[in-house]
Design an enzyme around this catalytic site. Structure first.
Site, PDB file in Angstrom:
ATOM      1  N   ASP A   1     -34.029 -25.355 -51.485  1.00 16.84           N
ATOM      2  CA  ASP A   1     -32.614 -25.016 -51.384  1.00 16.84           C
ATOM      3  C   ASP A   1     -32.175 -24.348 -52.683  1.00 16.84           C
ATOM      4  O   ASP A   1     -32.399 -24.887 -53.767  1.00 16.84           O
ATOM      5  CB  ASP A   1     -31.801 -26.290 -51.134  1.00 16.84           C
TER       6      ASP A   1
ATOM      7  N   TYR B   1     -29.081 -21.971 -54.900  1.00 14.25           N
ATOM      8  CA  TYR B   1     -27.716 -22.212 -55.419  1.00 14.25           C
ATOM      9  C   TYR B   1     -27.192 -20.836 -55.814  1.00 14.25           C
ATOM     10  O   TYR B   1     -26.723 -20.645 -56.917  1.00 14.25           O
ATOM     11  CB  TYR B   1     -27.866 -23.156 -56.619  1.00 14.25           C
TER      12      TYR B   1
ATOM     13  N   HIS C   1     -19.399 -20.369 -55.167  1.00 19.12           N
ATOM     14  CA  HIS C   1     -19.679 -21.805 -54.996  1.00 19.12           C
ATOM     15  C   HIS C   1     -20.060 -22.444 -56.332  1.00 19.12           C
ATOM     16  O   HIS C   1     -19.523 -23.494 -56.706  1.00 19.12           O
ATOM     17  CB  HIS C   1     -20.807 -22.004 -53.977  1.00 19.12           C
TER      18      HIS C   1
ATOM     19  N   ARG D   1     -17.304 -29.400 -64.887  1.00 18.30           N
ATOM     20  CA  ARG D   1     -17.457 -29.133 -66.327  1.00 18.30           C
ATOM     21  C   ARG D   1     -16.299 -28.336 -66.920  1.00 18.30           C
ATOM     22  O   ARG D   1     -16.308 -28.031 -68.104  1.00 18.30           O
ATOM     23  CB  ARG D   1     -18.769 -28.363 -66.581  1.00 18.30           C
TER      24      ARG D   1
ATOM     25  N   GLU E   1     -22.747 -27.969 -46.224  1.00 17.46           N
ATOM     26  CA  GLU E   1     -22.892 -26.760 -47.030  1.00 17.46           C
ATOM     27  C   GLU E   1     -23.232 -25.616 -46.086  1.00 17.46           C
ATOM     28  O   GLU E   1     -24.232 -25.666 -45.375  1.00 17.46           O
ATOM     29  CB  GLU E   1     -23.980 -26.931 -48.104  1.00 17.46           C
TER      30      GLU E   1
ATOM     31  N   GLU F   1     -24.771 -22.425 -45.309  1.00 14.27           N
ATOM     32  CA  GLU F   1     -25.835 -21.618 -45.900  1.00 14.27           C
ATOM     33  C   GLU F   1     -26.525 -20.809 -44.816  1.00 14.27           C
ATOM     34  O   GLU F   1     -26.322 -21.025 -43.627  1.00 14.27           O
ATOM     35  CB  GLU F   1     -26.896 -22.513 -46.571  1.00 14.27           C
TER      36      GLU F   1
ATOM     37  N   ASP G   1     -26.686 -27.742 -45.008  1.00 16.26           N
ATOM     38  CA  ASP G   1     -27.340 -28.731 -45.867  1.00 16.26           C
ATOM     39  C   ASP G   1     -26.380 -29.897 -46.085  1.00 16.26           C
ATOM     40  O   ASP G   1     -25.642 -29.935 -47.073  1.00 16.26           O
ATOM     41  CB  ASP G   1     -27.721 -28.066 -47.194  1.00 16.26           C
TER      42      ASP G   1
ATOM     43  N   ARG H   1     -21.852 -36.342 -51.440  1.00 10.77           N
ATOM     44  CA  ARG H   1     -21.413 -35.993 -52.808  1.00 10.77           C
ATOM     45  C   ARG H   1     -21.400 -37.187 -53.740  1.00 10.77           C
ATOM     46  O   ARG H   1     -21.596 -37.037 -54.958  1.00 10.77           O
ATOM     47  CB  ARG H   1     -20.016 -35.379 -52.758  1.00 10.77           C
TER      48      ARG H   1
ATOM     49  N   GLN I   1     -24.931 -37.948 -54.752  1.00 10.21           N
ATOM     50  CA  GLN I   1     -25.345 -36.864 -55.652  1.00 10.21           C
ATOM     51  C   GLN I   1     -24.791 -37.062 -57.063  1.00 10.21           C
ATOM     52  O   GLN I   1     -25.510 -36.899 -58.057  1.00 10.21           O
ATOM     53  CB  GLN I   1     -24.873 -35.525 -55.076  1.00 10.21           C
TER      54      GLN I   1
ATOM     55  N   TYR J   1     -27.931 -37.344 -59.816  1.00 12.82           N
ATOM     56  CA  TYR J   1     -28.494 -36.007 -60.050  1.00 12.82           C
ATOM     57  C   TYR J   1     -28.887 -35.706 -61.488  1.00 12.82           C
ATOM     58  O   TYR J   1     -29.615 -34.729 -61.726  1.00 12.82           O
ATOM     59  CB  TYR J   1     -27.566 -34.921 -59.484  1.00 12.82           C
TER      60      TYR J   1
ATOM     61  N   LYS K   1     -29.352 -35.219 -50.486  1.00  8.59           N
ATOM     62  CA  LYS K   1     -29.653 -34.065 -49.639  1.00  8.59           C
ATOM     63  C   LYS K   1     -30.744 -34.385 -48.626  1.00  8.59           C
ATOM     64  O   LYS K   1     -31.239 -33.464 -47.972  1.00  8.59           O
ATOM     65  CB  LYS K   1     -30.142 -32.917 -50.525  1.00  8.59           C
TER      66      LYS K   1
ATOM     67  N   THR L   1     -30.860 -31.679 -42.792  1.00  6.07           N
ATOM     68  CA  THR L   1     -30.442 -30.293 -42.926  1.00  6.07           C
ATOM     69  C   THR L   1     -30.563 -29.695 -41.524  1.00  6.07           C
ATOM     70  O   THR L   1     -31.640 -29.754 -40.933  1.00  6.07           O
ATOM     71  CB  THR L   1     -31.356 -29.539 -43.911  1.00  6.07           C
TER      72      THR L   1
ATOM     73  N   GLU M   1     -15.362 -27.996 -52.010  1.00  8.95           N
ATOM     74  CA  GLU M   1     -14.554 -26.904 -52.551  1.00  8.95           C
ATOM     75  C   GLU M   1     -13.218 -26.766 -51.808  1.00  8.95           C
ATOM     76  O   GLU M   1     -12.175 -26.549 -52.434  1.00  8.95           O
ATOM     77  CB  GLU M   1     -15.319 -25.584 -52.427  1.00  8.95           C
TER      78      GLU M   1
END
Lengths: 418, 418
Positions: free
Chosen positions: B125, B127, B132, B141, B198, B200, B230, B234, B237, B241, B250, B254, B360
């Site tokens: 997978d 990114y 995103h 961050r 997700e 994708e 996917d 959260r 994760q 992570y 994850k 999927t 998001e």
């Protein structure tokens, strides 16, 4: 349990890695023949395809040994695993009435090439050595923040690349990768300069699961163990690993030893995990001794030179067992498959000579090692041969794994030139 | 290129997802029959096992369609892929002289169950969506450090879990996992409360490679594309992570759409990647238009209620193409296999209604969505059905993917109760 004697005399030799107590499973070929399953006994290999064809070993109505991997046997489940071990023990024991039938099925190991012993379904690499995680964390984040906050609660792991797993003896080509040195603003595509080993053991999953499994169920699902070297490009890793973890740094190759040492052979060597700083959550709790007392070492030999043992440690230095790793792996409902390979994570002990990677041994390159032959090493140089060794020590016998070795070849001048 | 007309009348209907221009590949079964490969044409499926058995389609001396996956066809390579498409186009085109032979081989799609169209070798997978990555980075961050320093130089990715890939229509069980809420000192093992999608697309690798491949070679290796969801926990994760990336968050499932839309069908829709903020390194450089203009949407339907479209975006919003991802994936020498699946990463556009995840869309739960039916949602609730949709819009026709849908079932009361 003392040494069990075999009529295959070499198996009774002191410190032989493959006595009757062991009976590890591999895949071999001899000149002009196809790879097929075999069992190591002393200096010989019992040809399992022939043993099945001759009716010496019959585990099911359909053949299990006409393929070059042990996955078919794994699929049969633990009752068949136990029946096979019992049958092999009986056939090969001193005084066996069937010696005459079995002897023609033995092939000298010296005449054999060894291949991947099983087809790897998926490969997961864990990070379950506390001393390793503390060393790496100290180098990267300082001693105060060495262990991430989750580490003492979860066996941290990431998915690796099954296609890159190779058997011991396969040469390893130094990879190219995207690197950014601290004195440059932008990255470049170059051969890795900080290519490293990771001394690990691999657990092989022998049963399917479709939902979360307990630690006890996970232990039942494990078929056996191998030595595992997770070759690692530290400079590729440093640039790529945030925020989603290691990827190309770990994708060049992972080497495994050629013999699957069964869980049954390791039973006498079970030991408890270290004391828990935090009580583990119920689904990860220890349910008995699930680590093993297995002595491990790493040898390093520059091209054409003698090897130096650069590290000695023990599998029992891990914080989490393979069973706990597998239980965690399945906890989200992740389906597990026959042939999944779980790397333990680098196994380091508390003192410097017990560190299972050059990153730790040379402290990030700041304290190069001096080999017995006089060479200095921070990371691997072209032509170096790295060898993992391991055995459990019983009462007058050993359970050996066979070496896990690989020689590093120079990077290609142009990796895109065909 | 305009609509190509077929004698299968339904394929000529305006906006039908499966006109003759498309010819996507799936695996289907009807009541009492085994899964087998099929090709969608309008409201019908051409039974490829029967077509091969009848001698209507002959690609090789040995059968390719007597297995429930398309991997055998992929193994044949691009010349055979092209020959198959040409043959199917000829057989199904308006005025085909062979209509009488083909018509008995058609099965109404309404009578068919759809299965996984290929066997997934390994799943990676990426990114690669800048919007995103920027959104997630900003939440975690702050806006100043949203994109990690490597992001504009590498298509960041991580290895996922092939065993967890399921076909559209498979129910998804809410996972349990280790969570630590900010107001607790210690983690707990609980059902995920922040379960997410997700949006994708998945690229399917159709050829093997053993060393680094160029972007151009990588493009040649891609067999086709699917929609891909996917599913992501959260809260699992967030706790797991660091430092090795997402793992159990994850691994529950999927989902992919059931029809492989071939690269050939998408040729007319190629578009360039966005302008590069930094020049890419040579081995990742654009060598032509390798993204596609594919319109994408996400529908959300609470149990028993009508669906609301919660996001609309486009595949062309990605920063890195699948070919660039595959080139990077192979750059360390990582062997790539037929049947490898590469997730694109979540595809979000620059504005709020273009965001491809609930994380998001609800900005980490701080701005819940209001559905057309009045319900509010920050993350998925039990019974919700999430559906990805996608098509490329041609001159009077569409290349559709078929829905990628899944309904989330409540977590088990006790995941260890058998």
């Amino acid at each position: 349990m003392p040494l069990m004697k075999s009529w295959v005399e070499s198996a009774n030799a002191p410190n032989h890695p493959f006595p009757l107590n062991n009976l590890p499973y591999g895949v071999f070929s001899t000149e002009g023949t196809d790879p097929r399953p075999g069992v190591a006994i002393g200096d010989m290999i019992l040809d399992m395809e022939a043993a099945e064809a001759e009716g010496v070993v019959t585990l099911s109505e359909y053949p299990l040994f006409d393929v070059p991997f042990w996955n078919e046997v794994m699929e049969e489940g633990p009752a068949v695993w136990a029946a096979l071990r019992a049958r092999l023990t009986s056939l090969l024991a001193e005084g066996s009435a069937e010696r005459d039938r079995v002897e023609p099925l033995l092939v000298p190991m010296a005449d054999a090439d060894l291949h991947m012993p099983f087809a790897v379904s998926e490969y997961t690499d864990f990070y379950a050595g506390r001393h390793h995680a503390t060393n790496v964390g100290t180098m990267f984040r300082g001693a105060e923040n060495a262990l991430p906050p989750n580490w003492l609660h979860i066996p941290i792991g990431y998915n690796g690349r099954a296609s890159s797993v190779v058997v011991s003896g396969t040469d390893i080509r130094r990879p190219w990768g995207q690197l950014k040195s601290p004195d440059h603003d932008l990255p470049a595509f170059l051969p890795s300069r900080r290519f490293d080993i990771e001394l690990e053991m691999g657990a092989i999953v022998g049963m399917h699961s479709d939902g979360p499994v307990t630690v006890q169920e996970a232990d039942t699902m494990i078929f056996g163990y191998v030595l595992l070297n997770d070759w690692s490009a530290r400079d590729i890793q440093a640039w790529e690993y945030q925020p989603l973890g290691p990827f190309q740094a770990k994708a060049t190759a992972t080497s495994i030893s050629p013999w699957i040492v069964t869980k049954a052979a390791l039973e006498p060597f079970r030991v408890n995990a270290p004391e828990r700083e935090f009580e583990l959550l119920d689904h990860l709790k220890d349910v008995g001794p699930m680590l093993y007392d297995i002595k491990l070492a790493v040898d390093m030999a520059p091209e054409g030179k003698a090897a130096t043992t650069i590290a000695r440690t023990n599998y029992a230095q891990l914080y989490y067992s393979a069973a706990q790793q597998l239980a965690h792996h399945s906890s989200s409902g992740c389906p597990m498959s026959v042939g999944d390979l779980l790397g333990s994570g680098t196994i380091s002990g508390p003192t410097k000579p017990e560190r299972g990677s050059l990153l730790e041994l040379s402290w990030g390159g700041k304290e190069p090692l001096t080999l017995d032959t006089g060479e200095q090493r921070s990371f691997i140089e072209d032509g170096d041969t790295l060898t993992l060794k391991g055995f459990a020590e019983g009462d007058g016998y050993r359970i050996g794994f066979g070496d896990c070795t690989g020689t590093v070849l120079p990077a290609l001048d142009d990796p895109y030139k065909r």
